[in-house]
Motif scaffolding. Structure first.
Motif, PDB file in Angstrom:
ATOM      1  N   UNK A  99      21.700  27.616  41.915  1.00  0.00           N
ATOM      2  CA  UNK A  99      21.684  27.873  43.355  1.00  0.00           C
ATOM      3  C   UNK A  99      23.026  27.591  44.001  1.00  0.00           C
ATOM      4  N   UNK A 100      23.667  26.491  43.613  1.00  0.00           N
ATOM      5  CA  UNK A 100      24.987  26.156  44.160  1.00  0.00           C
ATOM      6  C   UNK A 100      26.018  27.206  43.762  1.00  0.00           C
ATOM      7  N   UNK A 101      25.975  27.641  42.484  1.00  0.00           N
ATOM      8  CA  UNK A 101      26.913  28.668  42.024  1.00  0.00           C
ATOM      9  C   UNK A 101      26.730  29.964  42.803  1.00  0.00           C
ATOM     10  N   UNK A 102      25.473  30.364  43.040  1.00  0.00           N
ATOM     11  CA  UNK A 102      25.209  31.586  43.808  1.00  0.00           C
ATOM     12  C   UNK A 102      25.673  31.440  45.255  1.00  0.00           C
ATOM     13  N   UNK A 103      25.479  30.257  45.819  1.00  0.00           N
ATOM     14  CA  UNK A 103      25.908  30.011  47.202  1.00  0.00           C
ATOM     15  C   UNK A 103      27.429  30.147  47.322  1.00  0.00           C
ATOM     16  N   UNK A 112      27.998  27.876  34.443  1.00  0.00           N
ATOM     17  CA  UNK A 112      27.863  27.587  33.009  1.00  0.00           C
ATOM     18  C   UNK A 112      26.926  26.402  32.784  1.00  0.00           C
ATOM     19  N   UNK A 113      27.033  25.388  33.612  1.00  0.00           N
ATOM     20  CA  UNK A 113      26.110  24.253  33.517  1.00  0.00           C
ATOM     21  C   UNK A 113      24.677  24.716  33.763  1.00  0.00           C
ATOM     22  N   UNK A 114      24.500  25.474  34.837  1.00  0.00           N
ATOM     23  CA  UNK A 114      23.152  25.895  35.205  1.00  0.00           C
ATOM     24  C   UNK A 114      22.525  26.822  34.196  1.00  0.00           C
ATOM     25  N   UNK A 140      35.551  40.025  32.381  1.00  0.00           N
ATOM     26  CA  UNK A 140      35.595  41.478  32.495  1.00  0.00           C
ATOM     27  C   UNK A 140      34.878  42.015  33.727  1.00  0.00           C
ATOM     28  N   UNK A 141      33.859  41.314  34.214  1.00  0.00           N
ATOM     29  CA  UNK A 141      33.112  41.848  35.361  1.00  0.00           C
ATOM     30  C   UNK A 141      33.578  41.261  36.692  1.00  0.00           C
ATOM     31  N   UNK A 142      33.642  39.920  36.783  1.00  0.00           N
ATOM     32  CA  UNK A 142      34.015  39.311  38.060  1.00  0.00           C
ATOM     33  C   UNK A 142      35.524  39.238  38.248  1.00  0.00           C
ATOM     34  N   UNK A 143      36.270  39.153  37.153  1.00  0.00           N
ATOM     35  CA  UNK A 143      37.727  39.046  37.272  1.00  0.00           C
ATOM     36  C   UNK A 143      38.347  40.117  38.140  1.00  0.00           C
ATOM     37  N   UNK A 144      38.106  41.410  37.850  1.00  0.00           N
ATOM     38  CA  UNK A 144      38.735  42.461  38.667  1.00  0.00           C
ATOM     39  C   UNK A 144      38.194  42.530  40.076  1.00  0.00           C
ATOM     40  N   UNK A 145      37.108  41.854  40.354  1.00  0.00           N
ATOM     41  CA  UNK A 145      36.492  41.912  41.687  1.00  0.00           C
ATOM     42  C   UNK A 145      36.797  40.691  42.549  1.00  0.00           C
ATOM     43  N   UNK A 146      37.136  39.561  41.933  1.00  0.00           N
ATOM     44  CA  UNK A 146      37.333  38.335  42.704  1.00  0.00           C
ATOM     45  C   UNK A 146      38.795  37.930  42.843  1.00  0.00           C
ATOM     46  N   UNK A 147      39.681  38.455  41.992  1.00  0.00           N
ATOM     47  CA  UNK A 147      41.084  38.073  42.087  1.00  0.00           C
ATOM     48  C   UNK A 147      41.873  39.144  42.828  1.00  0.00           C
ATOM     49  N   UNK A 148      42.667  38.695  43.786  1.00  0.00           N
ATOM     50  CA  UNK A 148      43.385  39.626  44.661  1.00  0.00           C
ATOM     51  C   UNK A 148      44.475  40.392  43.915  1.00  0.00           C
ATOM     52  N   UNK A 149      45.084  39.775  42.900  1.00  0.00           N
ATOM     53  CA  UNK A 149      46.099  40.455  42.102  1.00  0.00           C
ATOM     54  C   UNK A 149      46.169  39.805  40.719  1.00  0.00           C
ATOM     55  N   UNK A 150      46.837  40.497  39.805  1.00  0.00           N
ATOM     56  CA  UNK A 150      46.960  40.024  38.430  1.00  0.00           C
ATOM     57  C   UNK A 150      45.606  39.542  37.895  1.00  0.00           C
ATOM     58  N   UNK A 151      44.604  40.388  38.099  1.00  0.00           N
ATOM     59  CA  UNK A 151      43.242  39.934  37.791  1.00  0.00           C
ATOM     60  C   UNK A 151      43.049  39.581  36.319  1.00  0.00           C
ATOM     61  N   UNK A 152      43.668  40.322  35.410  1.00  0.00           N
ATOM     62  CA  UNK A 152      43.448  39.999  34.000  1.00  0.00           C
ATOM     63  C   UNK A 152      44.177  38.712  33.626  1.00  0.00           C
ATOM     64  N   UNK A 153      45.387  38.542  34.097  1.00  0.00           N
ATOM     65  CA  UNK A 153      46.141  37.333  33.793  1.00  0.00           C
ATOM     66  C   UNK A 153      45.409  36.091  34.311  1.00  0.00           C
ATOM     67  N   UNK A 154      44.920  36.181  35.543  1.00  0.00           N
ATOM     68  CA  UNK A 154      44.204  35.052  36.126  1.00  0.00           C
ATOM     69  C   UNK A 154      42.862  34.815  35.417  1.00  0.00           C
ATOM     70  N   UNK A 179      37.086  29.767  44.054  1.00  0.00           N
ATOM     71  CA  UNK A 179      35.726  30.319  44.021  1.00  0.00           C
ATOM     72  C   UNK A 179      35.346  30.763  42.615  1.00  0.00           C
ATOM     73  N   UNK A 180      36.232  31.516  41.974  1.00  0.00           N
ATOM     74  CA  UNK A 180      35.963  31.999  40.619  1.00  0.00           C
ATOM     75  C   UNK A 180      35.729  30.824  39.668  1.00  0.00           C
ATOM     76  N   UNK A 181      36.598  29.818  39.751  1.00  0.00           N
ATOM     77  CA  UNK A 181      36.497  28.666  38.854  1.00  0.00           C
ATOM     78  C   UNK A 181      35.201  27.908  39.066  1.00  0.00           C
ATOM     79  N   UNK A 182      34.819  27.716  40.323  1.00  0.00           N
ATOM     80  CA  UNK A 182      33.617  26.944  40.609  1.00  0.00           C
ATOM     81  C   UNK A 182      32.354  27.693  40.187  1.00  0.00           C
ATOM     82  N   UNK A 183      32.306  28.992  40.461  1.00  0.00           N
ATOM     83  CA  UNK A 183      31.133  29.775  40.054  1.00  0.00           C
ATOM     84  C   UNK A 183      31.028  29.791  38.536  1.00  0.00           C
ATOM     85  N   UNK A 184      32.154  29.957  37.852  1.00  0.00           N
ATOM     86  CA  UNK A 184      32.143  30.003  36.393  1.00  0.00           C
ATOM     87  C   UNK A 184      31.697  28.669  35.800  1.00  0.00           C
TER      88      UNK A 184
END
Length: 459
Positions: free
Chosen positions: A426-430, A110-112, A342-356, A101-106
């Motif tokens: 729109x796809x990224x938000x979805x 970025x394209x959009x 810095x904003x979505x990382x700590x909220x979307x990753x279940x663990x090791x948010x900074x590393x991921x 999810x994180x990768x696809x939204x990012x």
């Protein structure tokens, strides 16, 4: 002077020499090691300096700018040739859903956002720019040199004659931003105490700096699946890749006849030809004799030459001409990717948010090699599983990227800039909303250990 096969051979021999010098410089000069620049980038810069634009001592032909697009067609032909077990969608959702999810939204975002920036800002202040100019930000950053070449080649057919130079410039700027920005973020994160596996900048193995592997770190690059007495194993894989490449070329020529207003990207057709060829081999029980590691190494080899030719053929006068809009796009890319970390990382990753998040920062600004290098600094033993999870998720991410690379430059080239931006955003938000509904939204606390972290680090 007529261009012939020996001219092409000499061009590749010259680049081979530049790659050798690039590797030697990386292995011997500490200042270059600290920049973590690949030998292909060093070789490309040398190609510019020693080429006709500056010292003019290398006898390159006038056709080197055409090689990168041809090589990217070969690269795409390798992507699905070879056996590779695909995990089920259920496994991806349960184990690496946050990474996917994180990768696809990012990436889609970025394209959009780049295209939206092109409509709202670039079109107003730089009306003379081609409508596809802003697209070269995600092509060069999220896509790297390969996608910059692929999408730039398509946009050239829609009147953007400087697309490849702009794309290579963006890819180079993205790689440098990824390295230097990543090192800056690591320093900040260790000071804030949000890294889990190291508390200070780790020292990378010498092999990561020099590019030379000692005996204990070496590993096979593939398996021989056919007898050399019949056909060399590398030749066997190269045969399949070149067949897919040729099929992509002829399919592209066919579509030019039946759909003259549309440019169906040759590299995507070669990739589809590779898929069809692999499925056919599987059908006749020969697919097991195609090794994915060997085809991947051939693709990686092609990439080194592609990057070197791409940078060496950049026209510096064009880079200077577009300096201001290029700088604005780079600032946009840095803010976008940094904001995700810095904003979505700590909220979307279940663990090791900074590393991921740092790993995703690396590939979203340049290439996966940058991501791996940065990850090794804060996770030397890959205990966060950021790399493994991305590998599983990428099998599905790749299918999304096929559509991004194939369709986006075509719609932009046809003039549907705003509409394409709206669809992508729109796809990224979805995907973002669906990820939250699926439960991929975690405690935003940046410093407290999360489930799985204590076990992995032995707390």
């Amino acid at each position: 002077m007529q261009f012939g096969p020996y001219d092409m051979l000499l061009d590749f021999c010259i680049v081979a020499g530049l790659l050798l010098v690039g590797q030697i410089l990386r292995a011997k000069l500490r200042i270059i090691q600290n920049l973590y620049l690949p030998a292909s980038v060093i070789a490309g810069v040398l190609g510019i300096l020693l080429g006709s634009q500056f010292l003019d001592v290398l006898p390159f032909s006038k056709n080197i700018a055409s090689y990168p697009y041809l090589l990217v067609v070969v690269l795409f032909a390798t992507l699905f040739i070879g056996n590779e077990r695909m995990g089920s969608p259920k496994k991806v959702v349960s184990e690496v859903g946050d990474t996917f999810s994180y990768s696809m939204v990012a990436e889609i975002g970025q394209f959009g956002i780049a295209l939206l920036f092109g409509v709202v800002v670039l079109k107003q202040f730089f009306p003379e720019l081609h409508q596809g100019f802003a697209l070269m930000l995600p092509a060069g950053w999220a896509g790297g040199f390969g996608y910059a070449t692929a999408m730039g080649g398509v946009l050239q057919n829609y009147g953007f004659k400087d697309a490849l130079t702009v794309g290579y410039t963006m890819a180079t700027a993205g790689m440098l931003s990824g390295i230097f920005g990543g090192l800056l973020f690591i320093n900040l994160a260790t000071r804030l105490g949000i890294t889990r596996l190291v508390k200070a900048m780790a020292v990378l193995p010498e092999s990561m700096k020099t590019g030379l592997l000692p005996p204990e770190e070496r590993k096979p690059i593939g398996m021989g699946t056919v007898s050399p007495g019949c056909i060399d194993p590398v030749a066997w894989h190269l045969v399949l890749i070149l067949i897919a490449t040729g099929a992509g070329y002829y399919a592209n020529q066919y579509f030019k006849v039946i759909l003259p207003k549309y440019d169906v990207p040759m590299m995507c057709l070669s990739m589809l030809a590779g898929v069809f060829l692999q499925l056919t081999l599987n059908r006749v029980n020969l697919g097991q004799y195609v090794d994915k590691d060997v085809s991947t190494r051939i693709g990686s080899c092609v990439t080194d030459f592609m990057v070197c030719f791409g940078i060496a053929s950049m026209k510096i006068a064009i880079v200077v001409q577009y300096a201001v809009p290029l700088l604005l796009l780079c600032i946009l890319g840095f803010v976008w990717c940094g904001g995700f970390l810095w904003f979505l990382g700590p909220r979307m990753f279940r663990n090791f948010w900074f590393e991921r998040s740092l790993f995703c920062w690396g590939w979203a600004t340049g290439v996966v090699a940058t991501a791996v290098t940065l990850l090794r600094i804060i996770d030397p033993e890959f205990r966060s599983k950021a790399l493994q999870d991305y590998g599983i998720a990428y099998i599905f991410i790749a299918f999304v990227e096929i559509f991004l690379v194939s369709l986006t430059p075509v719609f932009v080239g046809l003039g549907y800039l705003g509409e394409t931006a709206a669809v992508l955003i729109g796809v990224a938000l979805l995907i973002f909303v669906l990820s939250i509904k699926a439960g991929f939204w975690y405690n935003p606390n940046r410093t407290e250990p999360r489930p799985g972290e204590k076990e992995s680090i032995g707390m």
